[in-house]
Every structure is written in structure tokens, then in C-alpha cells.
Design an enzyme around this catalytic site. Structure first.
Site, PDB file in Angstrom:
ATOM      1  N   GLY A 172       0.791  -1.236   0.000  1.00 25.25           N
ATOM      2  CA  GLY A 172       0.000   0.000   0.000  1.00 25.25           C
ATOM      3  C   GLY A 172       0.816   1.275   0.000  1.00 25.25           C
ATOM      4  O   GLY A 172       0.258   2.348   0.253  1.00 25.25           O
ATOM      5  N   GLU A 178       4.909  -6.101   1.600  1.00 25.88           N
ATOM      6  CA  GLU A 178       4.519  -6.710   0.314  1.00 25.88           C
ATOM      7  C   GLU A 178       3.922  -5.660  -0.602  1.00 25.88           C
ATOM      8  O   GLU A 178       2.725  -5.682  -0.882  1.00 25.88           O
ATOM      9  CB  GLU A 178       3.580  -7.905   0.520  1.00 25.88           C
ATOM     10  CG  GLU A 178       2.457  -7.669   1.488  1.00 25.88           C
ATOM     11  CD  GLU A 178       1.597  -8.895   1.757  1.00 25.88           C
ATOM     12  OE1 GLU A 178       2.093 -10.024   1.620  1.00 25.88           O
ATOM     13  OE2 GLU A 178       0.429  -8.710   2.117  1.00 25.88           O
ATOM     14  N   GLY A 185       3.140  -3.631  -4.091  1.00 29.54           N
ATOM     15  CA  GLY A 185       2.910  -3.942  -5.496  1.00 29.54           C
ATOM     16  C   GLY A 185       3.065  -2.670  -6.316  1.00 29.54           C
ATOM     17  O   GLY A 185       4.070  -2.443  -6.982  1.00 29.54           O
ATOM     18  N   ARG A 186       2.053  -1.794  -6.182  1.00 30.69           N
ATOM     19  CA  ARG A 186       1.981  -0.586  -6.997  1.00 30.69           C
ATOM     20  C   ARG A 186       3.263   0.247  -6.984  1.00 30.69           C
ATOM     21  O   ARG A 186       3.774   0.643  -8.026  1.00 30.69           O
ATOM     22  CB  ARG A 186       0.820   0.290  -6.483  1.00 30.69           C
ATOM     23  CG  ARG A 186       0.476   1.460  -7.379  1.00 30.69           C
ATOM     24  CD  ARG A 186      -0.578   2.370  -6.723  1.00 30.69           C
ATOM     25  NE  ARG A 186      -1.773   1.656  -6.330  1.00 30.69           N
ATOM     26  CZ  ARG A 186      -2.826   1.437  -7.128  1.00 30.69           C
ATOM     27  NH1 ARG A 186      -2.835   1.899  -8.354  1.00 30.69           N
ATOM     28  NH2 ARG A 186      -3.875   0.767  -6.676  1.00 30.69           N
ATOM     29  N   CYS A 193     -17.721   3.409 -26.492  1.00 32.22           N
ATOM     30  CA  CYS A 193     -18.967   4.166 -26.574  1.00 32.22           C
ATOM     31  C   CYS A 193     -19.546   4.323 -25.176  1.00 32.22           C
ATOM     32  O   CYS A 193     -20.638   3.834 -24.894  1.00 32.22           O
ATOM     33  CB  CYS A 193     -19.945   3.439 -27.466  1.00 32.22           C
ATOM     34  SG  CYS A 193     -19.213   3.004 -29.042  1.00 32.22           S
ATOM     35  N   TYR A 236      -1.480  -2.250 -11.887  1.00 30.55           N
ATOM     36  CA  TYR A 236      -2.945  -2.180 -11.928  1.00 30.55           C
ATOM     37  C   TYR A 236      -3.397  -1.449 -13.193  1.00 30.55           C
ATOM     38  O   TYR A 236      -4.204  -0.519 -13.136  1.00 30.55           O
ATOM     39  CB  TYR A 236      -3.494  -1.486 -10.673  1.00 30.55           C
ATOM     40  CG  TYR A 236      -3.068  -2.140  -9.388  1.00 30.55           C
ATOM     41  CD1 TYR A 236      -3.646  -3.335  -8.967  1.00 30.55           C
ATOM     42  CD2 TYR A 236      -2.065  -1.587  -8.600  1.00 30.55           C
ATOM     43  CE1 TYR A 236      -3.250  -3.943  -7.791  1.00 30.55           C
ATOM     44  CE2 TYR A 236      -1.658  -2.196  -7.420  1.00 30.55           C
ATOM     45  CZ  TYR A 236      -2.253  -3.376  -7.025  1.00 30.55           C
ATOM     46  OH  TYR A 236      -1.854  -3.966  -5.860  1.00 30.55           O
TER      47      TYR A 236
HETATM   48  C1  LIG Z   1      -2.987  -5.796  -3.123  1.00 27.92           C
HETATM   49  C2  LIG Z   1      -2.272  -6.269  -1.950  1.00 27.92           C
HETATM   50  C3  LIG Z   1      -0.959  -5.840  -1.713  1.00 27.92           C
HETATM   51  C4  LIG Z   1      -0.262  -4.820  -2.568  1.00 27.92           C
HETATM   52  O1  LIG Z   1      -0.839  -3.564  -2.439  1.00 27.92           O
HETATM   53  P1  LIG Z   1      -0.167  -2.299  -3.189  1.00 27.92           P
HETATM   54  O2  LIG Z   1      -1.122  -1.188  -2.914  1.00 27.92           O
HETATM   55  O3  LIG Z   1      -0.098  -2.651  -4.634  1.00 27.92           O
HETATM   56  O4  LIG Z   1       1.175  -2.072  -2.610  1.00 27.92           O
HETATM   57  C5  LIG Z   1      -0.294  -6.390  -0.628  1.00 27.92           C
HETATM   58  N1  LIG Z   1      -0.900  -7.291   0.179  1.00 27.92           N
HETATM   59  C6  LIG Z   1      -2.153  -7.711  -0.014  1.00 27.92           C
HETATM   60  C7  LIG Z   1      -2.745  -8.706   0.913  1.00 27.92           C
HETATM   61  C8  LIG Z   1      -2.891  -7.210  -1.074  1.00 27.92           C
HETATM   62  O5  LIG Z   1      -4.156  -7.611  -1.253  1.00 27.92           O
END
Ligand SMILES: *Cc1c(COP(=O)(O)O)cnc(C)c1O
Length: 393
Positions: A228, A264, A266-267, A342, A371
Site C-alpha cells: 500500500g 509486500e 505492489g503498486r 462508446c 494495476y
Molecule cells: C494488493 C495487496 C498488496 C499490494 O498492495 P499495493 O497497494 O499494490 O502495494 C499487498 N498485500 C495484499 C494482501 C494485497 O491484497
């Protein structure tokens, strides 16, 4: 010209739209993130942010493992980066998915409910007799006052299908330590409470999770404080302060010797390495506002529609106009960039400064590495799919 704009210029119109991923930039970014974090913090990449095999492989030297949230992600990631540690989580697991994860030797299970703990225990008894499976219950913790402000998606501290309330999580911890499930081992605690937080708030969340975990009074090897980390789509240069976050996590590990922290993200790892590139097909004026319709749209890059922002972008002017008919061009300063769908929702960016934007000019949408393609509704209206290009693969 940069390698990116060179590459975009080299593509024919019929090769657009395309996703271009700069793997060198990705490696440099993730190496810097890793460098900012103390040794006793592990990084698992949340595969759902962008699971392209080339991306997963480029990350491999810099991450400790991957977080996967479905049987599909599990099989895909295990194939793309064989032998790397996996953590398996997410709500709504089928018994078959749990069994497949055990058969693949997944290192860690993030357990989202007492029911899933039961399913895991039964499967482990059958599939991995004699082996103890590592479990981290996921807790939905009330987070410190104010720390979720500015968060774009709050998963924690309010009613949610994710994880367990602290009381339920305590019961699961008890079941994991009182001999109920001898085939399972309480490895630690997992939480993922919000996304879009800047470093100071993210740290307060991490501290709250560690405090709660240590208050359980049972030995824990690991605490996973989730992902996050914020990405600012309105101001792409404003990046998550990994140095400050790393310093804060170092203080946290110093006060808890013997505890491994895990994040963990991602983004914030992959967003910056991807571009959705396309060309303007038509420019038109409607009730006083100018619109440029580009090849493609939110069926390829759903992010601006899903998050309600303007996707940051830049224009690459193309002087060549191959057609015998006149070239449409914007008369004013600001143009709204829309796709070919559209529906009025197919807006990529509103009123961006693009004076004189013409059909045939190319547009590069940045921050499209997470994403983006994989969350989009590709088949709506049946337009061709974009090519995927990997620079420095
Ligand atoms: C989606 C998710 C993440 C990654 O979140 P980001 O906002 O992309 O960093 C990490 N842990 C869990 C359990 C998630 O569902």
C-alpha cells in the site's frame, strides 16, 4: 531522445496502442528500494499489481519472494520465477487452491478466517503429512487515529471481507498454539490495512501491527505489515519516501530483536516502469470543450476510471501526416483525452495542456506499470489488444 521515446517513435501506427515497460528503470528503482530498507526487512512483491513474467523475473534479484492471491497467480508465478518463496493469501480460497498450494510447497499461508484455517489444516494433514505448514493469520486491526487519512483504499479498521477482527485473530492464534492443529505452525502475523499511504502514515500502521502482534504474548518469527505504499498520480515526481520508511522500520526491528519484518508492496514497485502509448485518431470540439480520441482507451488502461484520476501523460509530436485528407487539430490549450469506447466513462485524462494537439500525434501515459493492463476489461467493444514491449529485457 530517450530509449522510451525512440522506441515509441519506431512503432507503426498499426502497432499502437502498446504497453512499453522499461525493465532497466524497474531494476534501478527496486534496487534503490531494497537499498533503503534494513536487512531484517524482507520484500515480497504483490504479484497482482503486474504479473507479466518479464516483470516478475526482473524483480527476482531484489525481492525475497512473491505474494500470490489465487490458484491462478500461484501457478503463473511458480512458472515465471521457479523456486522463489511464495506467500499465499487472499479471501475466498477453494479447497482445491489450498491443496495445490500445499503440493507446490508454498512457504507461507496468510489465513483470512477461522474457516480457512480449518480447510488448510485438513488439507495439510492429507497433502503434507509430517511437515508443519507456516501460517500467518491476517488481522484487520483498528489503525492509529488519522493514519488512514489520504489513503485511497482502506482495507482495515472498518468492516471488510479481509482478514479477521483482532478478537477472531486471537482465537486463531490460540488454536495454532494450543495443539489443535499440530500440522500447522504459527509463524507470525499478517496485515494489509490500506493503500496509497505516504511513508509517515505507513510507518504508524506498521508500528501498530507490530505492537498488536507482540501483545499476543506468543513467540513470533515474522510480522508482515503489508503493502500500500503510495503512488501519487497527480504528481508523479512525488515518490514514496523509502529512505524515511526504511529508517522507521530499522527502529522497529532494533526494538524487536529476533523479529523479521516483511512488506509486500505492489503498486509502488512497478507503477513507474510502464507506459501505455498510443496515437490521436481524431480531435473534436463539443459544447466548448476539445476532445482527442486516441486508439485504445480504458479497456486497456482502466486505472484512471477505476481510481477516478487523470492518468499523467505527455505528447510526442509526429510531423508526418500520411493521409490525403486534412489533419484535425486542437484550437485551444487544453484537451480531454478519451478512448474509443462508446461510454462517457472512457476518459484517460481531462483538460490536459496539449496546445495544438493533432491527429497522428502520439501520447504516452505514464505510471501504467501497475494495476493497468491486467485490471482492464479487454474485451469490451472488441478492439485489438495492445502489444507488450519490454525494453532491456
Ligand atoms: C494488493 C495487496 C498488496 C499490494 O498492495 P499495493 O497497494 O499494490 O502495494 C499487498 N498485500 C495484499 C494482501 C494485497 O491484497
Amino acid at each position: 531522445m530517450t530509449e522510451l521515446t525512440d522506441h515509441v517513435s519506431s512503432l507503426r501506427s498499426t502497432e499502437l496502442p502498446a504497453y512499453v515497460y522499461d525493465l532497466r528503470a524497474l531494476r534501478a528503482h527496486v534496487a534503490a528500494v531494497r537499498h533503503a530498507l534494513p536487512d531484517r526487512v524482507e520484500v515480497y512483491y504483490a504479484a497482482k499489481a503486474n504479473p507479466e513474467p518479464e516483470i516478475l523475473a526482473a524483480l527476482a534479484p531484489y525481492v525475497d519472494g512473491y505474494e500470490v492471491s489465487s490458484g491462478g497467480e500461484l501457478a503463473h508465478v511458480a512458472k515465471a520465477v521457479p523456486g522463489r518463496p511464495l506467500a499465499f493469501g487472499g479471501p475466498g480460497k477453494t479447497p482445491d487452491e489450498v491443496t495445490a498450494a500445499l503440493e507446490r510447497g508454498v512457504e507461507r499461508f496468510h489465513v483470512e478466517s477461522a474457516y480457512l484455517l480449518r480447510v488448510l489444516a485438513e488439507s495439510a494433514r492429507r497433502v503434507t503429512p509430517g511437515r508443519r505448514v507456516a501460517v500467518l493469520p491476517r488481522v484487520n486491526l483498528p489503525v492509529p487515529e488519522g493514519s488512514l487519512e489520504g489513503s485511497s483504499l482502506a482495507m482495515g479498521g472498518r468492516p471488510a471481507p479481509f482478514g479477521m477482527d483482532p478478537g477472531q485473530a486471537r482465537e486463531v492464534v490460540a488454536a495454532l498454539t494450543d495443539g489443535t492443529y499440530p500440522q500447522l505452525e504459527l509463524r507470525g502475523v499478517h496485515a494489509h490495512l490500506a493503500s496509497g499511504l505516504e511513508a509517515a502514515r505507513q510507518l504508524r500502521v506498521a508500528e501498530a501491527v507490530v505492537l498488536w502482534a507482540t501483545s499476543l504474548g506468543v513467540p513470533l518469527a515474522e510480522v508482515n505489515v503489508g503493502g500500500g505504499m503510495g503512488v501519487d498520480y497527480a504528481d508523479p515526481e512525488r515518490r514514496f519516501d523509502w529512505a524515511a520508511y526504511g529508517e522507521g522500520l530499522a527502529r522497529l526491528t532494533d526494538t524487536h530483536p529476533g523479529l523479521t519484518l516483511r512488506i509486500e508492496p505492489g503498486r509502488a514497485l512497478t507503477a513507474y516502469c510502464g507506459w501505455y502509448v498510443t496515437e490521436v485518431l481524431d480531435v473534436k470540439r463539443s459544447h466548448g470543450e476539445e476532445f482527442a480520441v486516441v486508439r485504445g482507451g480504458t479497456h486497456h488502461l482502466r486505472t484512471p476510471a477505476a481510481k477516478g484520476h487523470d492518468q499523467p501523460c505527455s505528447v510526442l509530436a509526429v510531423d508526418d501526416w500520411p493521409h490525403p485528407w486534412p489533419r484535425p487539430a486542437a484550437a485551444g490549450e487544453r484537451v480531454t483525452l478519451v478512448g474509443q469506447l462508446c461510454t462517457p466513462k472512457d476518459v484517460l485524462a481531462r483538460r490536459v495542456p496539449a496546445p495544438g494537439l493533432r491527429a497522428g500525434d502520439r501520447v504516452l501515459f505514464s505510471l501504467a506499470g501497475a494495476y493497468a493492463w491486467n485490471i482492464s476489461h479487454h474485451d469490451f467493444l472488441m478492439h485489438p489488444r495492445p502489444g507488450l514491449h519490454f525494453l532491456d529485457a
